[in-house]
Design a protein around this motif. Structure first.
Motif, PDB file in Angstrom:
ATOM      1  N   GLN A 105       0.850  -1.186   0.000  1.00 12.73           N
ATOM      2  CA  GLN A 105       0.000   0.000   0.000  1.00 12.73           C
ATOM      3  C   GLN A 105       0.889   1.242   0.000  1.00 12.73           C
ATOM      4  N   PRO A 106       1.027   1.921  -1.126  1.00 13.42           N
ATOM      5  CA  PRO A 106       1.906   3.086  -1.199  1.00 13.42           C
ATOM      6  C   PRO A 106       1.425   4.221  -0.297  1.00 13.42           C
ATOM      7  N   LEU A 107       2.374   4.953   0.252  1.00 12.15           N
ATOM      8  CA  LEU A 107       2.044   6.104   1.076  1.00 12.15           C
ATOM      9  C   LEU A 107       1.695   7.276   0.170  1.00 12.15           C
ATOM     10  N   GLN A 108       0.603   7.935   0.461  1.00 17.16           N
ATOM     11  CA  GLN A 108       0.212   9.072  -0.360  1.00 17.16           C
ATOM     12  C   GLN A 108      -0.574  10.058   0.487  1.00 17.16           C
ATOM     13  N   PHE A 109      -0.122  11.305   0.491  1.00 16.60           N
ATOM     14  CA  PHE A 109      -0.818  12.349   1.231  1.00 16.60           C
ATOM     15  C   PHE A 109      -1.962  12.900   0.393  1.00 16.60           C
ATOM     16  N   ALA A 110      -3.128  13.039   1.021  1.00 14.77           N
ATOM     17  CA  ALA A 110      -4.288  13.639   0.368  1.00 14.77           C
ATOM     18  C   ALA A 110      -4.849  14.712   1.291  1.00 14.77           C
ATOM     19  N   PRO A 111      -4.878  15.960   0.868  1.00 15.67           N
ATOM     20  CA  PRO A 111      -5.384  17.035   1.738  1.00 15.67           C
ATOM     21  C   PRO A 111      -6.800  16.746   2.231  1.00 15.67           C
ATOM     22  N   ASN A 112      -7.022  17.061   3.510  1.00 15.41           N
ATOM     23  CA  ASN A 112      -8.342  16.928   4.138  1.00 15.41           C
ATOM     24  C   ASN A 112      -8.860  15.499   4.167  1.00 15.41           C
ATOM     25  N   TYR A 114      -7.947  11.511   5.852  1.00 14.03           N
ATOM     26  CA  TYR A 114      -7.127  10.639   6.679  1.00 14.03           C
ATOM     27  C   TYR A 114      -6.897   9.343   5.909  1.00 14.03           C
ATOM     28  N   THR A 115      -5.631   9.075   5.582  1.00 16.82           N
ATOM     29  CA  THR A 115      -5.337   7.882   4.790  1.00 16.82           C
ATOM     30  C   THR A 115      -4.680   6.780   5.615  1.00 16.82           C
ATOM     31  N   SER A 116      -3.764   7.148   6.518  1.00 13.58           N
ATOM     32  CA  SER A 116      -3.103   6.131   7.342  1.00 13.58           C
ATOM     33  C   SER A 116      -2.391   6.819   8.493  1.00 13.58           C
ATOM     34  N   PRO A 117      -2.100   6.077   9.589  1.00 12.86           N
ATOM     35  CA  PRO A 117      -1.371   6.681  10.705  1.00 12.86           C
ATOM     36  C   PRO A 117      -0.009   7.232  10.300  1.00 12.86           C
ATOM     37  N   LEU A 118       0.717   6.513   9.439  1.00 15.04           N
ATOM     38  CA  LEU A 118       2.053   6.971   9.061  1.00 15.04           C
ATOM     39  C   LEU A 118       1.979   8.233   8.207  1.00 15.04           C
ATOM     40  N   THR A 119       1.085   8.275   7.255  1.00 15.18           N
ATOM     41  CA  THR A 119       0.941   9.473   6.427  1.00 15.18           C
ATOM     42  C   THR A 119       0.544  10.668   7.280  1.00 15.18           C
ATOM     43  N   ALA A 120      -0.313  10.428   8.279  1.00 13.42           N
ATOM     44  CA  ALA A 120      -0.712  11.515   9.169  1.00 13.42           C
ATOM     45  C   ALA A 120       0.488  12.046   9.952  1.00 13.42           C
ATOM     46  N   LEU A 121       1.308  11.151  10.463  1.00  9.58           N
ATOM     47  CA  LEU A 121       2.504  11.585  11.193  1.00  9.58           C
ATOM     48  C   LEU A 121       3.430  12.397  10.304  1.00  9.58           C
ATOM     49  N   LEU A 122       3.674  11.908   9.104  1.00  8.59           N
ATOM     50  CA  LEU A 122       4.607  12.585   8.205  1.00  8.59           C
ATOM     51  C   LEU A 122       4.082  13.960   7.801  1.00  8.59           C
ATOM     52  N   SER A 123       2.808  14.038   7.464  1.00 12.75           N
ATOM     53  CA  SER A 123       2.253  15.329   7.041  1.00 12.75           C
ATOM     54  C   SER A 123       2.175  16.302   8.212  1.00 12.75           C
ATOM     55  N   PHE A 124       1.880  15.808   9.399  1.00 11.65           N
ATOM     56  CA  PHE A 124       1.859  16.676  10.584  1.00 11.65           C
ATOM     57  C   PHE A 124       3.216  17.330  10.787  1.00 11.65           C
ATOM     58  N   TYR A 125       4.271  16.531  10.713  1.00  7.76           N
ATOM     59  CA  TYR A 125       5.601  17.099  10.951  1.00  7.76           C
ATOM     60  C   TYR A 125       6.087  17.915   9.764  1.00  7.76           C
ATOM     61  N   ALA A 149      -1.477  21.611  10.066  1.00  7.20           N
ATOM     62  CA  ALA A 149      -1.109  20.569  11.033  1.00  7.20           C
ATOM     63  C   ALA A 149      -2.269  20.272  11.964  1.00  7.20           C
ATOM     64  N   ASN A 150      -2.990  21.316  12.365  1.00  7.99           N
ATOM     65  CA  ASN A 150      -4.139  21.117  13.244  1.00  7.99           C
ATOM     66  C   ASN A 150      -5.261  20.370  12.530  1.00  7.99           C
ATOM     67  N   ASN A 151      -5.434  20.628  11.247  1.00  7.05           N
ATOM     68  CA  ASN A 151      -6.437  19.878  10.475  1.00  7.05           C
ATOM     69  C   ASN A 151      -6.120  18.386  10.477  1.00  7.05           C
ATOM     70  N   ILE A 152      -4.840  18.060  10.347  1.00  4.23           N
ATOM     71  CA  ILE A 152      -4.433  16.654  10.372  1.00  4.23           C
ATOM     72  C   ILE A 152      -4.723  16.044  11.734  1.00  4.23           C
ATOM     73  N   LEU A 153      -4.378  16.770  12.788  1.00  6.41           N
ATOM     74  CA  LEU A 153      -4.648  16.278  14.142  1.00  6.41           C
ATOM     75  C   LEU A 153      -6.144  15.996  14.332  1.00  6.41           C
ATOM     76  N   ASN A 154      -6.981  16.912  13.862  1.00  8.19           N
ATOM     77  CA  ASN A 154      -8.429  16.719  14.008  1.00  8.19           C
ATOM     78  C   ASN A 154      -8.925  15.544  13.169  1.00  8.19           C
ATOM     79  N   LEU A 155      -8.369  15.359  11.967  1.00  7.15           N
ATOM     80  CA  LEU A 155      -8.758  14.218  11.128  1.00  7.15           C
ATOM     81  C   LEU A 155      -8.406  12.897  11.806  1.00  7.15           C
TER      82      LEU A 155
END
Length: 283
Positions: A105-112, A114-125, A149-155
């Motif tokens: 499962q490739p990692l891919q960031f998508a605005p707004n 939530y795709t995966s815990p790892l993608t969320a961590l990476l985009s947050f930082y 970053a706050n949007n990611i935390l809320n997602l």
């Protein structure tokens, strides 16, 4: 068009036993791909303007296949004007860097989204790094990145997909509290101090060291005011983890009066690193 980050990613898997160790190299490559090839903002960065950062992930355990408990150290830096010196802007250790990774499962960031815990961590930082860097170049300039970053935390919290570090109840030094500090109106003097310290302090050091040190003292007074309101805050601790040695060196050749002012401020705000500052009164 260059992306915002030039991020060195290292995944240390020495503590984890696995029959197929290729997964760790693939993990490192996938994380590097997300950090370096995602366009995080609409801002235009030239290649030499990309923010230098490092992400060191130490895998502690693999309780089940594809599930990892880790520590992560996030470091970003920026050049100082007129010198070859790089100053650390963000230094933060995340002890709850827990995630799932599946090679299929490739990692891919998508605005707004939530795709995966790892993608969320990476985009947050990624947004935290960009926000801190922007704050160092413009007064409160990181607000937009911190909002992302706050949007990611809320997602993450609305999805129930996080594994720790995303809420106020985990501890007082996690990613939730780092961002909370950076968005709290009480911390505006701290964020203004980031600008004064870097843009009017370090960036001026080569041309007017006397004025630069006076501005750094002003920045420290702003941090002191916030520290009195919120002692032990995550953002302030992170600042001094990055800056304590640099601060001691910055006042190494200062006037006796500046050394005394710096010593009194630093030992009051940052008593943990007092041994580093004691040398200011011995020179």
């Amino acid at each position: 068009m260059a992306q915002e980050l030039r991020c060195e990613v290292v995944v240390n898997s020495d503590q984890v036993q696995a029959t197929d160790r290729q997964v760790f190299q693939e993990m490192q490559n996938a994380i590097s791909e997300v950090m370096n090839n995602t366009r995080w903002t609409n801002d235009t960065y030239q290649n030499d303007e990309r923010i230098r950062c490092k992400l060191f992930i130490t895998l502690r355990a693999m309780p089940r296949i594809g599930f990892f408990e880790a520590n992560a150290q996030i470091i970003s830096s920026r050049p100082t004007y007129g010198t070859g010196y790089e100053t650390t802007v963000l230094s933060f250790v995340d002890t709850k860097f827990t995630f799932e990774y599946n090679q299929a499962q490739p990692l891919q960031f998508a605005p707004n989204t939530y795709t995966s815990p790892l993608t969320a961590l990476l985009s947050f930082y990624a947004y935290s790094i960009i926000g801190m860097d922007n704050d160092s170049f413009a007064r409160l300039g990181g607000a937009g990145a911190f909002t992302e970053a706050n949007n990611i935390l809320n997602l993450v919290n609305s999805s129930g997909g996080g594994f720790g570090g995303w809420t106020s109840t985990d501890d007082t030094r996690n990613r939730y509290w780092l961002l909370n500090n950076l968005q709290d109106p009480q911390f505006e003097p701290f964020r203004a101090a980031l600008y004064i310290y870097h843009r009017q302090g370090l960036d001026l050091m080569a041309s007017d060291p006397e004025k630069a040190r006076q501005n750094i003292l002003e920045a420290l007074r702003g941090i002191q005011r916030v520290g009195q309101l919120r002692p032990g805050a995550a953002a302030i601790r992170s600042f001094f983890e990055a800056k304590s040695t640099e601060l001691a060196n910055a006042f190494n050749t200062a006037t006796p009066a500046q050394k005394q002012q710096a010593y009194e401020l630093l030992t009051q705000i940052d008593p943990t690193n007092r041994p580093k500052y004691d040398g200011l009164l011995q020179r």
